[in-house]
Design a protein around this motif. Structure first.
Motif, PDB file in Angstrom:
ATOM      1  N   GLY A  52       8.181  48.504 109.859  1.00 31.50           N
ATOM      2  CA  GLY A  52       8.567  49.403 108.772  1.00 31.50           C
ATOM      3  C   GLY A  52       8.718  50.815 109.295  1.00 31.50           C
ATOM      4  O   GLY A  52       9.634  51.110 110.043  1.00 31.50           O
ATOM      5  N   ASP A  53       7.789  51.690 108.931  1.00 25.37           N
ATOM      6  CA  ASP A  53       7.851  53.073 109.400  1.00 25.37           C
ATOM      7  C   ASP A  53       6.909  53.323 110.581  1.00 25.37           C
ATOM      8  O   ASP A  53       6.686  54.452 110.973  1.00 25.37           O
ATOM      9  CB  ASP A  53       7.580  54.058 108.262  1.00 25.37           C
ATOM     10  CG  ASP A  53       6.204  53.891 107.639  1.00 25.37           C
ATOM     11  OD1 ASP A  53       5.472  52.962 108.022  1.00 25.37           O
ATOM     12  OD2 ASP A  53       5.858  54.697 106.761  1.00 25.37           O
ATOM     13  N   GLN A  54       6.373  52.262 111.155  1.00 29.96           N
ATOM     14  CA  GLN A  54       5.530  52.330 112.346  1.00 29.96           C
ATOM     15  C   GLN A  54       6.075  51.340 113.363  1.00 29.96           C
ATOM     16  O   GLN A  54       6.967  50.559 113.061  1.00 29.96           O
ATOM     17  CB  GLN A  54       4.073  51.991 111.996  1.00 29.96           C
ATOM     18  CG  GLN A  54       3.469  52.940 110.990  1.00 29.96           C
ATOM     19  CD  GLN A  54       2.144  52.424 110.471  1.00 29.96           C
ATOM     20  OE1 GLN A  54       2.014  51.261 110.093  1.00 29.96           O
ATOM     21  NE2 GLN A  54       1.160  53.287 110.447  1.00 29.96           N
ATOM     22  N   PHE A  55       5.520  51.342 114.592  1.00 33.50           N
ATOM     23  CA  PHE A  55       6.021  50.407 115.595  1.00 33.50           C
ATOM     24  C   PHE A  55       5.023  50.202 116.726  1.00 33.50           C
ATOM     25  O   PHE A  55       4.076  50.961 116.895  1.00 33.50           O
ATOM     26  CB  PHE A  55       7.367  50.864 116.154  1.00 33.50           C
ATOM     27  CG  PHE A  55       7.348  52.204 116.850  1.00 33.50           C
ATOM     28  CD1 PHE A  55       7.218  52.296 118.228  1.00 33.50           C
ATOM     29  CD2 PHE A  55       7.482  53.371 116.126  1.00 33.50           C
ATOM     30  CE1 PHE A  55       7.215  53.525 118.865  1.00 33.50           C
ATOM     31  CE2 PHE A  55       7.482  54.612 116.749  1.00 33.50           C
ATOM     32  CZ  PHE A  55       7.350  54.691 118.124  1.00 33.50           C
ATOM     33  N   ILE A  56       5.261  49.120 117.473  1.00 31.13           N
ATOM     34  CA  ILE A  56       4.566  48.856 118.730  1.00 31.13           C
ATOM     35  C   ILE A  56       5.600  49.049 119.830  1.00 31.13           C
ATOM     36  O   ILE A  56       6.669  48.447 119.787  1.00 31.13           O
ATOM     37  CB  ILE A  56       4.005  47.423 118.803  1.00 31.13           C
ATOM     38  CG1 ILE A  56       2.999  47.163 117.696  1.00 31.13           C
ATOM     39  CG2 ILE A  56       3.373  47.172 120.178  1.00 31.13           C
ATOM     40  CD1 ILE A  56       2.571  45.708 117.597  1.00 31.13           C
ATOM     41  N   ALA A  57       5.285  49.892 120.792  1.00 29.99           N
ATOM     42  CA  ALA A  57       6.184  50.129 121.925  1.00 29.99           C
ATOM     43  C   ALA A  57       5.661  49.333 123.115  1.00 29.99           C
ATOM     44  O   ALA A  57       4.501  49.476 123.507  1.00 29.99           O
ATOM     45  CB  ALA A  57       6.224  51.614 122.267  1.00 29.99           C
ATOM     46  N   GLU A 146      16.380  56.130 105.152  1.00 32.53           N
ATOM     47  CA  GLU A 146      17.470  55.621 104.312  1.00 32.53           C
ATOM     48  C   GLU A 146      18.215  54.487 105.001  1.00 32.53           C
ATOM     49  O   GLU A 146      18.605  53.514 104.359  1.00 32.53           O
ATOM     50  CB  GLU A 146      18.435  56.762 103.960  1.00 32.53           C
ATOM     51  CG  GLU A 146      17.862  57.726 102.946  1.00 32.53           C
ATOM     52  CD  GLU A 146      18.738  58.936 102.696  1.00 32.53           C
ATOM     53  OE1 GLU A 146      19.670  59.206 103.489  1.00 32.53           O
ATOM     54  OE2 GLU A 146      18.462  59.644 101.707  1.00 32.53           O
ATOM     55  N   GLU A 147      18.391  54.620 106.318  1.00 30.98           N
ATOM     56  CA  GLU A 147      19.087  53.582 107.082  1.00 30.98           C
ATOM     57  C   GLU A 147      18.374  52.243 106.986  1.00 30.98           C
ATOM     58  O   GLU A 147      18.985  51.182 107.053  1.00 30.98           O
ATOM     59  CB  GLU A 147      19.169  54.038 108.550  1.00 30.98           C
ATOM     60  CG  GLU A 147      20.135  53.277 109.388  1.00 30.98           C
ATOM     61  CD  GLU A 147      20.266  53.897 110.773  1.00 30.98           C
ATOM     62  OE1 GLU A 147      19.871  53.214 111.737  1.00 30.98           O
ATOM     63  OE2 GLU A 147      20.716  55.051 110.867  1.00 30.98           O
ATOM     64  N   LYS A 148      17.055  52.286 106.800  1.00 30.60           N
ATOM     65  CA  LYS A 148      16.256  51.067 106.682  1.00 30.60           C
ATOM     66  C   LYS A 148      16.009  50.667 105.236  1.00 30.60           C
ATOM     67  O   LYS A 148      15.259  49.745 104.968  1.00 30.60           O
ATOM     68  CB  LYS A 148      14.911  51.278 107.379  1.00 30.60           C
ATOM     69  CG  LYS A 148      15.008  51.445 108.858  1.00 30.60           C
ATOM     70  CD  LYS A 148      13.640  51.703 109.398  1.00 30.60           C
ATOM     71  CE  LYS A 148      13.440  50.869 110.622  1.00 30.60           C
ATOM     72  NZ  LYS A 148      12.073  50.889 111.085  1.00 30.60           N
ATOM     73  N   GLY A 149      16.583  51.420 104.294  1.00 33.26           N
ATOM     74  CA  GLY A 149      16.358  51.118 102.881  1.00 33.26           C
ATOM     75  C   GLY A 149      14.986  51.560 102.395  1.00 33.26           C
ATOM     76  O   GLY A 149      14.455  51.007 101.446  1.00 33.26           O
ATOM     77  N   MET A 150      14.394  52.560 103.070  1.00 38.30           N
ATOM     78  CA  MET A 150      13.053  53.031 102.702  1.00 38.30           C
ATOM     79  C   MET A 150      13.079  54.512 102.337  1.00 38.30           C
ATOM     80  O   MET A 150      12.169  55.257 102.669  1.00 38.30           O
ATOM     81  CB  MET A 150      12.083  52.823 103.869  1.00 38.30           C
ATOM     82  CG  MET A 150      11.843  51.373 104.206  1.00 38.30           C
ATOM     83  SD  MET A 150      10.521  51.125 105.415  1.00 38.30           S
ATOM     84  CE  MET A 150      11.330  51.615 106.933  1.00 38.30           C
TER      85      MET A 150
END
Length: 153
Positions: A52-57, A146-150
């Motif tokens: 979502g708005d976080q990630f694992i790199a 917005e690009e992710k619909g969030m």
């Protein structure tokens, strides 16, 4: 932004965790066997697993003794300039690179990111409860959401 009378930035949340792996394909297979993995980005030696708005790199490395490891975690703060000033006052070295990275006394690498500049978002009621309801997003951060619909609006 932080209260100007307080020399400390407020922690808002976790943006990401960066892990070193021996092989990027094996790592993606491993995480994909456990979780429904959607990639935010990818290169030959790195991958970003979207949450979502976080990630694992994930960063491929074959030298676990490298002093400038990619392994770190990203903290979201209300005001990164306050952190930068405090690091200078405390004589803590900022690591070279494009971000505000430093090591704690035990060698853990910490990356500071400003809430306004990134996708990571707290709901308005949570920000209000934290006393951070004045925080806003830059146009670039809103566009990413917005690009992710969030979209926050």
């Amino acid at each position: 932004m932080s209260d100007t009378t307080d020399p400390h930035a407020r922690l808002v949340g976790m943006n990401h965790v960066a892990l070193e792996v021996g092989d990027i394909e094996d790592a993606l297979d491993f995480y994909g066997d456990i979780f429904d993995v959607e990639l935010r980005g990818r290169s030959d030696t790195s991958a970003f697993i979207d949450m979502g708005d976080q990630f694992i790199a994930l960063s491929e490395t074959d030298d676990e003794t490298d002093d400038d490891r990619q392994r770190h975690f990203g903290l979201v703060v209300d005001d990164a300039t306050v952190v930068e000033k405090r690091l200078e006052e405390l004589d803590v070295d900022v690591l070279p690179g494009r971000g505000l990275d430093f090591r704690d006394p035990w060698g853990n690498r910490i990356q500071i990111v400003a809430y306004e500049d990134i996708q990571y978002t707290k709901p308005d009621h949570v920000l209000r409860g934290m006393g951070l309801d004045e925080l806003e997003k830059t146009a670039d951060a809103i566009a990413e959401l917005e690009e992710k619909g969030m979209s926050p609006e």
